[in-house]
Scaffold this active site. Structure first.
Site, PDB file in Angstrom:
ATOM      1  N   GLN A 189       0.827  -1.216   0.000  1.00  0.00           N
ATOM      2  CA  GLN A 189       0.000   0.000   0.000  1.00  0.00           C
ATOM      3  C   GLN A 189       0.861   1.266   0.000  1.00  0.00           C
ATOM      4  O   GLN A 189       0.474   2.298  -0.543  1.00  0.00           O
ATOM      5  CB  GLN A 189      -0.928   0.024   1.235  1.00  0.00           C
ATOM      6  CG  GLN A 189      -2.074  -0.967   1.184  1.00  0.00           C
ATOM      7  CD  GLN A 189      -1.732  -2.291   1.813  1.00  0.00           C
ATOM      8  OE1 GLN A 189      -0.577  -2.705   1.860  1.00  0.00           O
ATOM      9  NE2 GLN A 189      -2.738  -2.986   2.324  1.00  0.00           N
ATOM     10  N   ASP A 230      -6.880   1.696  12.376  1.00  0.00           N
ATOM     11  CA  ASP A 230      -8.061   0.899  12.031  1.00  0.00           C
ATOM     12  C   ASP A 230      -9.007   0.758  13.217  1.00  0.00           C
ATOM     13  O   ASP A 230     -10.205   0.540  13.044  1.00  0.00           O
ATOM     14  CB  ASP A 230      -7.635  -0.476  11.522  1.00  0.00           C
ATOM     15  CG  ASP A 230      -7.067  -0.325  10.125  1.00  0.00           C
ATOM     16  OD1 ASP A 230      -5.871  -0.004  10.006  1.00  0.00           O
ATOM     17  OD2 ASP A 230      -7.840  -0.463   9.159  1.00  0.00           O
ATOM     18  N   LYS A 241      -1.841  -0.917  10.302  1.00  0.00           N
ATOM     19  CA  LYS A 241      -1.165  -1.853   9.403  1.00  0.00           C
ATOM     20  C   LYS A 241       0.061  -2.471  10.039  1.00  0.00           C
ATOM     21  O   LYS A 241       0.833  -1.788  10.713  1.00  0.00           O
ATOM     22  CB  LYS A 241      -0.782  -1.100   8.120  1.00  0.00           C
ATOM     23  CG  LYS A 241      -0.064  -1.895   7.068  1.00  0.00           C
ATOM     24  CD  LYS A 241      -0.768  -3.184   6.678  1.00  0.00           C
ATOM     25  CE  LYS A 241      -2.170  -2.931   6.145  1.00  0.00           C
ATOM     26  NZ  LYS A 241      -2.939  -4.197   5.979  1.00  0.00           N
TER      27      LYS A 241
HETATM   28  O1  MRU Z   1      -5.318  -3.380   4.868  1.00  0.00           O
HETATM   29  P1  MRU Z   1      -5.630  -1.935   4.606  1.00  0.00           P
HETATM   30  O2  MRU Z   1      -4.944  -1.421   3.394  1.00  0.00           O
HETATM   31  O3  MRU Z   1      -7.112  -1.673   4.607  1.00  0.00           O
HETATM   32  O4  MRU Z   1      -5.018  -1.181   5.860  1.00  0.00           O
HETATM   33  C1  MRU Z   1      -5.147   0.218   5.955  1.00  0.00           C
HETATM   34  C2  MRU Z   1      -4.445   0.818   7.127  1.00  0.00           C
HETATM   35  O5  MRU Z   1      -3.846   0.143   7.926  1.00  0.00           O
HETATM   36  C3  MRU Z   1      -4.585   2.304   7.308  1.00  0.00           C
HETATM   37  O6  MRU Z   1      -3.455   2.833   7.923  1.00  0.00           O
HETATM   38  C4  MRU Z   1      -5.810   2.603   8.192  1.00  0.00           C
HETATM   39  O7  MRU Z   1      -6.936   1.942   7.704  1.00  0.00           O
HETATM   40  C5  MRU Z   1      -6.104   4.038   8.304  1.00  0.00           C
HETATM   41  S1  MRU Z   1      -6.845   4.660   6.826  1.00  0.00           S
HETATM   42  C6  MRU Z   1      -7.572   6.170   7.077  1.00  0.00           C
END
Ligand code: MRU
Length: 355
Positions: A189, A230, A241
């Protein structure tokens, strides 16, 4: 173009699996389409997931009216299907429950509630970004060299972003020097999405390997770490993450501020601490190869936790659209609730979380 939107009675998303090579808009016409898009990370990021869940219920309500079915039944069954897609981001359950609460007012109320979350998300992100940029100036004299992790930008929200929103606001004020972007294995990402967003915005940045982050922090290359979340437990423990925890440890050791930028909806009043946060375990094949190309020996087994928990004592502050919660000075995001944790998904794995 927004990351997620409602166009002609359908959910339209940017398919994030194709970035950075292609910006393709995809129309999701059914609840099953939305569920699949969430599971495969075509749409991802806590805020975008909350809105996707909500718009998924709007689709269910619209379909039920068209097919002369019971609206409440259809919306409730869609809620169960969507809740089971990804367990860690509390925003998914938050968005779904918020829309579900309107089902007794009829299908149009369901749709209106879901649609109201689109602009609201952008306004909240802009507010928290201003507060976050102010806080950056407070903890460190400009210009700032910031490290962020994963993607908490416009692509993780409807638009603008949370952690990357703070970066954008600081850059607009002329106070940001550069951003370090860890790749974010296994799904990249950071490399695919954050580097792309920063490139589009003309913000100076360097892509780094995930393992380089702690050493660069220790070596004085970073003035602040700014990440999204999250789920934030009532005591201030933060799920984000996988890899965030190591960056937080390095930041604490080096005396570098560790700032979490997330809206109030990411604070889960019902989760006492990080041990209660379900960590999504994804398939091992995401680790043993990438985009169909195998990098590990045949038959290698892999563990693939998608998130980790950063304990509150490593967090300097949490910045929301309403406040700066100075965790480092003993403030807590919420009063600890005696209610049991709401587990929004299938597997709840919390091993390895030190308490
Ligand atoms: O697995 P993902 O790509 O959905 O994980 C996203 C993250 O960990 C972001 O840092 C988190 O959702 C914050 S987004 C505003």
């Amino acid at each position: 173009v927004r990351t997620i939107d409602w166009v002609d009675d359908a959910v339209v998303i940017i398919d994030q699996r194709l970035l950075p090579d292609e910006v393709r808009l995809v129309s999701l016409e059914s609840v099953a389409d939305v569920a699949l898009a969430i599971r495969t990370l075509a749409v991802r990021g806590a805020m975008a997931l909350g809105v996707a869940g909500a718009l998924g219920l709007a689709l269910a309500a619209r379909e039920a009216v068209r097919d002369r079915q019971d609206v409440a039944e259809a919306v409730e069954s869609a809620a169960a299907e969507l809740l089971a897609t990804r367990p860690t981001a509390v925003n998914l359950g938050w968005g779904i429950r918020r829309v579900l609460a309107r089902v007794t007012d009829g299908p149009q109320a369901v749709i209106d509630e879901a649609l109201s979350m689109l602009d609201e998300d952008v306004h909240k992100n802009r507010r928290l970004s201003m507060l976050g940029a102010d806080f950056l100036d407070e903890v460190h004299g400009p210009p700032h060299r910031v490290l962020t992790h994963c993607n908490a930008g416009a692509l993780a929200c409807v638009d603008w972003g949370t952690a990357l929103g703070v970066v954008r606001s600081s850059y607009e004020r002329g106070r940001l020097a550069e951003v370090l972007v860890p790749e974010t294995r296994p799904l990249l990402q950071g490399a695919r999405l954050t580097a792309w967003e920063l490139g589009q915005l003309g913000i100076p940045h360097f892509l780094i390997t995930d393992s380089a982050g702690p050493g660069l922090i220790a070596g004085g290359r970073v003035d602040a770490v700014v990440v999204g979340a999250d789920r934030i437990a009532a005591n201030g423990d933060v799920a984000n993450k996988v890899g965030t925890y190591g960056l937080a440890l390095a930041a604490a050791r080096a005396g570098v501020p560790f700032i979490v930028a997330a809206p109030e909806s990411t604070i889960d009043q019902h989760t006492r601490d990080g041990t209660q946060i379900p960590i999504e375990q994804r398939a091992g094949d995401e680790v043993v190869g990438f985009q169909g190309y195998r990098t590990a020996p045949n038959g290698t087994r892999a563990l693939n936790p998608a998130f980790d928990i950063t304990p509150a004592d490593l967090v300097t502050a949490i910045v929301t659209e309403d406040r700066v919660i100075r965790i480092g000075s003993g403030e807590k995001p919420a009063s600890t609730s005696a209610e049991p944790a709401l587990v929004d998904g299938t597997v709840a794995v919390t091993e390895g979380v030190r308490r």
